[in-house]
Design an enzyme around this catalytic site. Structure first.
Site, short mmCIF file in Angstrom:
data_model
loop_
_atom_site.label_atom_id
_atom_site.label_comp_id
_atom_site.label_asym_id
_atom_site.label_seq_id
_atom_site.Cartn_x
_atom_site.Cartn_y
_atom_site.Cartn_z
N ASP A 174 0.84 -1.19 0.00
CA ASP A 174 0.00 0.00 0.00
C ASP A 174 0.88 1.24 0.00
O ASP A 174 2.10 1.16 0.09
CB ASP A 174 -1.03 -0.01 1.14
CG ASP A 174 -0.41 0.02 2.52
OD1 ASP A 174 0.79 0.35 2.63
OD2 ASP A 174 -1.12 -0.25 3.49
N ASN A 182 -4.69 12.72 1.01
CA ASN A 182 -6.09 13.15 0.92
C ASN A 182 -6.37 14.35 1.83
O ASN A 182 -7.07 15.30 1.43
CB ASN A 182 -7.02 12.00 1.30
CG ASN A 182 -7.15 10.97 0.20
OD1 ASN A 182 -7.04 11.29 -0.99
ND2 ASN A 182 -7.36 9.72 0.58
N ASP A 191 -6.88 10.41 -5.77
CA ASP A 191 -7.24 9.59 -6.93
C ASP A 191 -6.15 9.66 -8.00
O ASP A 191 -5.84 8.65 -8.66
CB ASP A 191 -8.57 10.05 -7.52
CG ASP A 191 -9.76 9.66 -6.66
OD1 ASP A 191 -9.57 8.87 -5.71
OD2 ASP A 191 -10.88 10.14 -6.94
N GLU A 217 -6.03 2.09 -0.72
CA GLU A 217 -4.71 2.30 -1.32
C GLU A 217 -3.87 1.04 -1.30
O GLU A 217 -2.64 1.09 -1.48
CB GLU A 217 -3.97 3.43 -0.59
CG GLU A 217 -3.45 3.09 0.79
CD GLU A 217 -4.46 3.28 1.91
OE1 GLU A 217 -4.05 3.39 3.07
OE2 GLU A 217 -5.69 3.30 1.62
#
Length: 315
Positions: A174, A182, A191, A217
């Site tokens: 990840d 974010n 994104d 993720e």
């Protein structure tokens, strides 16, 4: 088992003309049932081999399929499907055959679960078929396979590896501190990061590898016939590549790194796909605990740790 020569040449669809019927219609085979369901292959060159071996032009994941099970051969008056002395036979429209001419719409069964459809399509129909496949099996943002497809493939690849005592590598990774991306730059930036990283991975893996978005993720790569040493080397190359990406959003460069856990057969004594997932997850947890942006290979002593680190759902 087929005695077909495993050095068979693999046709490059970008350099070999597709087989046409008339006008713009070209010959295809579409997987209707089996682990590769939805995949579509253009018939190119003078022949196309079908099988589970790494050298087959169309590689199909099914334990009942021989390494080189059948082939589609181009003749002057049309196309022919031919069995290559396979273990379980080749069936055309329900009838076992040795060699038979193909007609538009014919169904070809190989192994226990794999069914193919032979048909002619123009460019518009091909585009529609591929979009249907993508929407069913791929994550819309990253274009990686979705979790459901990945878990199905993991089950089948695990059974194959245990039965044949062959190598299998699972990479679970990840993006480090992704929540901060974010929170600081917004979800559109997040994104963008996910899509850029996934695009890099897709360009870096082998054609036969299975790359999936496992959740949020978190991503996974499944690599058949890859041993532990090669898997760690491959994982570290991906790690360095992700670290070197220049991802820009709204004029801001967003640095990103990844932590990767690696679990491999036959190095580990595990019996189920869920066990292999647990092993990769423990290695990923260890990579994060050691400071992130690193690769950790799961060894037996890591599985002996009773701390529950896995977030994986049972298969």
């Amino acid at each position: 088992m087929s005695d077909w020569d495993e050095t068979t040449h693999i046709a490059d669809p970008d350099h070999v003309p597709a087989v046409k019927r008339s006008g713009e219609e070209r010959a295809y085979i579409i997987v209707l049932a089996g682990q590769n369901v939805g995949e579509m292959y253009k018939v190119t060159g003078e022949q196309m081999t079908l099988g589970r071996g790494g050298g087959a032009d169309v590689r199909l994941v099914d334990e009942g399929i021989s390494r080189f099970h059948a082939r589609i051969r181009v003749e002057a008056d049309g196309l022919v499907v031919e069995d290559l002395q396979s273990r379980n036979g080749t069936f055309l429209n329900g009838e076992r055959i040795t060699s038979r001419r193909l007609e538009d719409g014919d169904k070809i069964q190989l192994g226990r679960t794999t069914v193919l459809k032979f048909s002619f399509h123009d460019q518009l129909e091909e585009s529609f078929q591929r979009k249907m496949f993508d929407s069913a099996l791929r994550d819309g943002l990253t274009r990686a396979y979705n979790k459901r497809y990945f878990l199905d493939r993991l089950q089948s690849e695990m059974r194959f590896a245990l039965r044949h005592r062959s190598p299998l590598a699972l990479l679970l990774f990840d993006l480090d501190h992704f929540k901060g991306v974010n929170d600081t730059h917004g979800h559109l930036a997040g994104d963008r990061v996910l899509a850029e990283v996934a695009g890099y991975v897709i360009d870096s893996i082998r054609h036969e590898d299975v790359f999936a978005r496992y959740g949020g993720e978190e991503f996974a790569i499944l690599s058949r016939l890859m041993g532990a040493e090669d898997a760690v080397r491959f994982a570290d190359r991906l790690r360095r590549g992700v670290e070197g990406l220049r991802i820009e959003h709204s004029g801001v460069i967003i640095p990103i790194t990844t932590s990767i856990g690696v679990a491999c057969l036959p190095d580990l004594t595990v019996d189920t796909a869920n066990d292999l997932l647990l092993a990769a997850d423990r290695a990923l947890y260890q990579a994060k605990a050691l400071g992130r942006n690193r690769v950790v290979l799961c060894r037996a002593d890591l599985l002996d740790d009773t701390t529950d680190t896995t977030k994986n759902e049972p298969l």
